[in-house]
Design a protein around this motif. Structure first.
Motif, PDB file in Angstrom:
ATOM      1  N   ALA A  58     -37.759  36.274 -40.081  1.00  0.00           N
ATOM      2  CA  ALA A  58     -38.410  36.245 -41.394  1.00  0.00           C
ATOM      3  C   ALA A  58     -38.392  34.868 -42.054  1.00  0.00           C
ATOM      4  N   PRO A  59     -37.239  34.167 -42.111  1.00  0.00           N
ATOM      5  CA  PRO A  59     -37.274  32.845 -42.778  1.00  0.00           C
ATOM      6  C   PRO A  59     -38.141  31.826 -42.047  1.00  0.00           C
ATOM      7  N   LEU A  60     -38.270  31.963 -40.722  1.00  0.00           N
ATOM      8  CA  LEU A  60     -39.132  31.056 -39.971  1.00  0.00           C
ATOM      9  C   LEU A  60     -40.594  31.291 -40.347  1.00  0.00           C
ATOM     10  N   ILE A  61     -40.973  32.567 -40.412  1.00  0.00           N
ATOM     11  CA  ILE A  61     -42.362  32.916 -40.734  1.00  0.00           C
ATOM     12  C   ILE A  61     -42.698  32.538 -42.173  1.00  0.00           C
ATOM     13  N   GLN A  62     -41.781  32.803 -43.081  1.00  0.00           N
ATOM     14  CA  GLN A  62     -42.034  32.488 -44.492  1.00  0.00           C
ATOM     15  C   GLN A  62     -42.157  30.987 -44.710  1.00  0.00           C
ATOM     16  N   ALA A  63     -41.361  30.203 -43.983  1.00  0.00           N
ATOM     17  CA  ALA A  63     -41.475  28.746 -44.108  1.00  0.00           C
ATOM     18  C   ALA A  63     -42.808  28.260 -43.534  1.00  0.00           C
ATOM     19  N   PHE A  64     -43.253  28.863 -42.436  1.00  0.00           N
ATOM     20  CA  PHE A  64     -44.561  28.516 -41.862  1.00  0.00           C
ATOM     21  C   PHE A  64     -45.668  28.845 -42.856  1.00  0.00           C
ATOM     22  N   GLN A  65     -45.557  30.019 -43.488  1.00  0.00           N
ATOM     23  CA  GLN A  65     -46.595  30.424 -44.442  1.00  0.00           C
ATOM     24  C   GLN A  65     -46.598  29.534 -45.690  1.00  0.00           C
ATOM     25  N   ALA A  66     -45.455  28.932 -46.014  1.00  0.00           N
ATOM     26  CA  ALA A  66     -45.442  27.994 -47.140  1.00  0.00           C
ATOM     27  C   ALA A  66     -46.340  26.802 -46.850  1.00  0.00           C
ATOM     28  N   GLY A  73     -51.585  29.920 -33.007  1.00  0.00           N
ATOM     29  CA  GLY A  73     -50.403  29.921 -32.147  1.00  0.00           C
ATOM     30  C   GLY A  73     -49.864  28.517 -31.946  1.00  0.00           C
ATOM     31  N   THR A  74     -50.776  27.555 -31.760  1.00  0.00           N
ATOM     32  CA  THR A  74     -50.367  26.158 -31.584  1.00  0.00           C
ATOM     33  C   THR A  74     -49.762  25.607 -32.873  1.00  0.00           C
ATOM     34  N   SER A  75     -50.322  26.001 -34.005  1.00  0.00           N
ATOM     35  CA  SER A  75     -49.781  25.544 -35.290  1.00  0.00           C
ATOM     36  C   SER A  75     -48.360  26.065 -35.509  1.00  0.00           C
ATOM     37  N   PHE A  76     -48.105  27.318 -35.134  1.00  0.00           N
ATOM     38  CA  PHE A  76     -46.766  27.883 -35.300  1.00  0.00           C
ATOM     39  C   PHE A  76     -45.781  27.198 -34.358  1.00  0.00           C
ATOM     40  N   LEU A  77     -46.222  26.928 -33.109  1.00  0.00           N
ATOM     41  CA  LEU A  77     -45.377  26.197 -32.165  1.00  0.00           C
ATOM     42  C   LEU A  77     -45.064  24.808 -32.711  1.00  0.00           C
ATOM     43  N   ALA A  78     -46.077  24.116 -33.228  1.00  0.00           N
ATOM     44  CA  ALA A  78     -45.873  22.775 -33.772  1.00  0.00           C
ATOM     45  C   ALA A  78     -44.875  22.807 -34.926  1.00  0.00           C
ATOM     46  N   PHE A  79     -44.948  23.854 -35.755  1.00  0.00           N
ATOM     47  CA  PHE A  79     -44.009  23.960 -36.866  1.00  0.00           C
ATOM     48  C   PHE A  79     -42.574  24.127 -36.364  1.00  0.00           C
ATOM     49  N   LEU A  80     -42.369  24.997 -35.360  1.00  0.00           N
ATOM     50  CA  LEU A  80     -41.022  25.238 -34.847  1.00  0.00           C
ATOM     51  C   LEU A  80     -40.468  24.041 -34.076  1.00  0.00           C
ATOM     52  N   MET A  81     -41.340  23.175 -33.577  1.00  0.00           N
ATOM     53  CA  MET A  81     -40.895  21.960 -32.906  1.00  0.00           C
ATOM     54  C   MET A  81     -40.702  20.802 -33.874  1.00  0.00           C
ATOM     55  N   SER A  82     -41.195  20.936 -35.085  1.00  0.00           N
ATOM     56  CA  SER A  82     -41.087  19.860 -36.075  1.00  0.00           C
ATOM     57  C   SER A  82     -39.660  19.756 -36.579  1.00  0.00           C
ATOM     58  N   PRO A  83     -39.288  18.615 -37.171  1.00  0.00           N
ATOM     59  CA  PRO A  83     -37.943  18.496 -37.747  1.00  0.00           C
ATOM     60  C   PRO A  83     -37.609  19.624 -38.724  1.00  0.00           C
ATOM     61  N   GLY A 136     -38.907  22.726 -38.742  1.00  0.00           N
ATOM     62  CA  GLY A 136     -38.740  23.967 -37.994  1.00  0.00           C
ATOM     63  C   GLY A 136     -37.467  23.992 -37.182  1.00  0.00           C
ATOM     64  N   GLN A 137     -37.118  22.869 -36.569  1.00  0.00           N
ATOM     65  CA  GLN A 137     -35.888  22.800 -35.780  1.00  0.00           C
ATOM     66  C   GLN A 137     -34.649  22.927 -36.669  1.00  0.00           C
ATOM     67  N   THR A 138     -34.707  22.312 -37.843  1.00  0.00           N
ATOM     68  CA  THR A 138     -33.590  22.442 -38.786  1.00  0.00           C
ATOM     69  C   THR A 138     -33.430  23.898 -39.217  1.00  0.00           C
ATOM     70  N   ALA A 157     -30.124  21.953 -32.326  1.00  0.00           N
ATOM     71  CA  ALA A 157     -31.557  21.773 -32.164  1.00  0.00           C
ATOM     72  C   ALA A 157     -31.859  21.135 -30.810  1.00  0.00           C
ATOM     73  N   VAL A 158     -33.021  21.470 -30.249  1.00  0.00           N
ATOM     74  CA  VAL A 158     -33.488  20.800 -29.038  1.00  0.00           C
ATOM     75  C   VAL A 158     -34.044  19.428 -29.401  1.00  0.00           C
ATOM     76  N   SER A 159     -34.693  19.357 -30.545  1.00  0.00           N
ATOM     77  CA  SER A 159     -35.229  18.085 -31.023  1.00  0.00           C
ATOM     78  C   SER A 159     -34.116  17.058 -31.119  1.00  0.00           C
ATOM     79  N   LEU A 160     -34.253  15.942 -30.407  1.00  0.00           N
ATOM     80  CA  LEU A 160     -33.223  14.908 -30.425  1.00  0.00           C
ATOM     81  C   LEU A 160     -33.084  14.291 -31.812  1.00  0.00           C
ATOM     82  N   GLU A 161     -34.181  14.226 -32.549  1.00  0.00           N
ATOM     83  CA  GLU A 161     -34.147  13.673 -33.905  1.00  0.00           C
ATOM     84  C   GLU A 161     -33.271  14.532 -34.811  1.00  0.00           C
ATOM     85  N   VAL A 162     -33.462  15.865 -34.736  1.00  0.00           N
ATOM     86  CA  VAL A 162     -32.702  16.768 -35.600  1.00  0.00           C
ATOM     87  C   VAL A 162     -31.273  16.919 -35.098  1.00  0.00           C
ATOM     88  N   ALA A 163     -31.097  16.992 -33.766  1.00  0.00           N
ATOM     89  CA  ALA A 163     -29.757  17.180 -33.206  1.00  0.00           C
ATOM     90  C   ALA A 163     -28.820  16.051 -33.600  1.00  0.00           C
TER      91      ALA A 163
END
Length: 382
Positions: free
Chosen positions: A74-82, A303-313, A315-317, A327-333
């Motif tokens: 839910a928090p992932l989806i709500q943040a995407f919808q923001a 679908g690509t937009s949601f993936l991009a969000f989850l890969m973004s700093p 989304g990873q945070t 996080a998998v993202s080296l920037e966030v990790a």
């Protein structure tokens, strides 16, 4: 003759007659029975939650199939919808096997399928990608994504989940708990009264992640079967879920849990301070939840937009905060406390399971049968 039957005999005959008539009618009832079973199975396997668009949806509907529980999603989806307030999200929580099968069936039927798929079954996600059921997509973060976490831009690892030792802190008061597999064997040998019946792990015949962890242990550690045999002699207890193991560690019925999924263990430890978590110092297997955009997605752009969000700093945070993972993202990790606050990863021999067709070997039935047989033999002391 029927009039001469005893009441009991008449009752028995009547029951037999009813059975015969029911059997004769069975073929005519089969379609209705099949439809009912399909309905019940579908209702049990899939839980659909609709997240309405924040500004009214004009046909912008994102369909997500995922094995992630609704309260975590839910928090992932709500943040995407923001970010995308005009998008309605239809979220279906599925078992990992059902998620795979549904995408295949819907693609082959030509009706279209989900726009985004997110699953903890790494092997099944790679099978979808390898078999042509996922499309190659690039996001702004694709170029910087670790090589082990991206297969041909069709399947991306989004989480970093280590296999850990969990332990009952009061049982190790005044001494350090096992931090390596050698330590674990030594503790079982030197403290048989404390270890007997108080070591737990996954039942790898019922737990997919437990099976994956053991398969990787076998590949990485030549002496793993000595560890399993020692656990067997100590009366190891096996469970299908993380919750069953952690509940017993919390109350002291188990002293040590071997190869638990780190995300659940870290969250449980946060809420139950009597549970400690250790990333093994000899080597730590790491698995991931894998995301993809299906080839037959009805709205691959969403679908690509949601993936991009989850890969973004951002989304990873959020993934790290929600699932308490690195996080998998080296920037966030590099900016966060590792492993959901479990302990520093520095100096650990991390062994991520690569997102690659090598995972398909775990789906081979002969390979699986061989590993299960070896496991059962070691547990039994053979």
């Amino acid at each position: 003759m029927a009039a001469n039957l005893s009441p009991r005999a008449a009752l028995v005959n009547g029951a037999r007659l009813w059975q015969c008539r029911a059997i004769m009618r069975l073929p005519a009832l089969l379609p209705a029975i099949a439809a009912l079973l399909t309905l019940l199975t579908g209702a049990a396997a899939a839980q659909t939650t609709v997240f309405p668009a924040q500004t009214g949806s004009a046909g912008n509907e994102l369909s997500v199939y995922s094995s992630l529980d609704n309260d975590l999603a839910a928090p992932l989806i709500q943040a995407f919808q923001a970010r995308h307030p005009d998008v309605l999200v239809r979220y279906r929580n599925l078992l990992t096997g059902d998620l795979h099968d549904r995408i295949v069936a819907e693609t082959q039927s030509g009706e279209g399928t989900a726009d985004f798929a997110f699953s903890s079954a790494m092997d099944l996600q790679i099978k979808l990608a390898n078999d042509g059921f996922a499309r190659a997509v690039e996001t702004p973060d694709t170029a910087a994504w670790p090589d082990w976490a991206n297969w041909r831009d069709t399947a991306y690892a989004l989480t970093f989940e280590p296999a850990v030792f969990a332990y009952h802190k009061p049982s190790f008061a005044g001494r350090a708990p096992p931090a390596t597999r050698t330590d674990l064997m030594r503790w079982m040998a030197e403290h048989p009264d404390q270890a007997q019946g108080r070591i737990g792990t996954y039942d790898i015949s019922r737990s997919g992640v437990g099976y994956l962890f053991m398969a990787r242990d076998q590949e990485l550690y030549p002496d793993i079967w000595s560890v399993v045999a020692a656990m067997g002699r100590a009366g190891v207890q096996q469970f299908a879920t993380s919750g069953e193991l952690l509940e017993r560690i919390s109350d002291g019925r188990l002293a040590v849990g071997y190869n638990l999924l780190g995300s659940y263990a870290a969250e449980w430890s946060r809420r139950h301070p009597e549970v400690g978590v250790i990333l093994p110092r000899d080597f730590t297997v790491v698995v991931s939840r894998v995301a993809l955009v299906p080839a037959a997605a009805r709205r691959p752009d969403l679908g690509t937009s949601f993936l991009a969000f989850l890969m973004s700093p951002e989304g990873q945070t959020l993934l790290s905060q929600t699932l308490r993972l690195s996080a998998v993202s080296l920037e966030v990790a590099g900016q966060q406390s590792p492993a959901g606050g479990m302990q520093d990863l520095a100096g650990l021999r991390l062994k991520p399971v690569p997102v690659s067709p090598g995972l398909l070997a775990y789906l081979d039935q002969a390979t699986r049968a061989k590993l299960l047989a070896r496991w059962n033999e070691a547990i039994a002391g053979h």
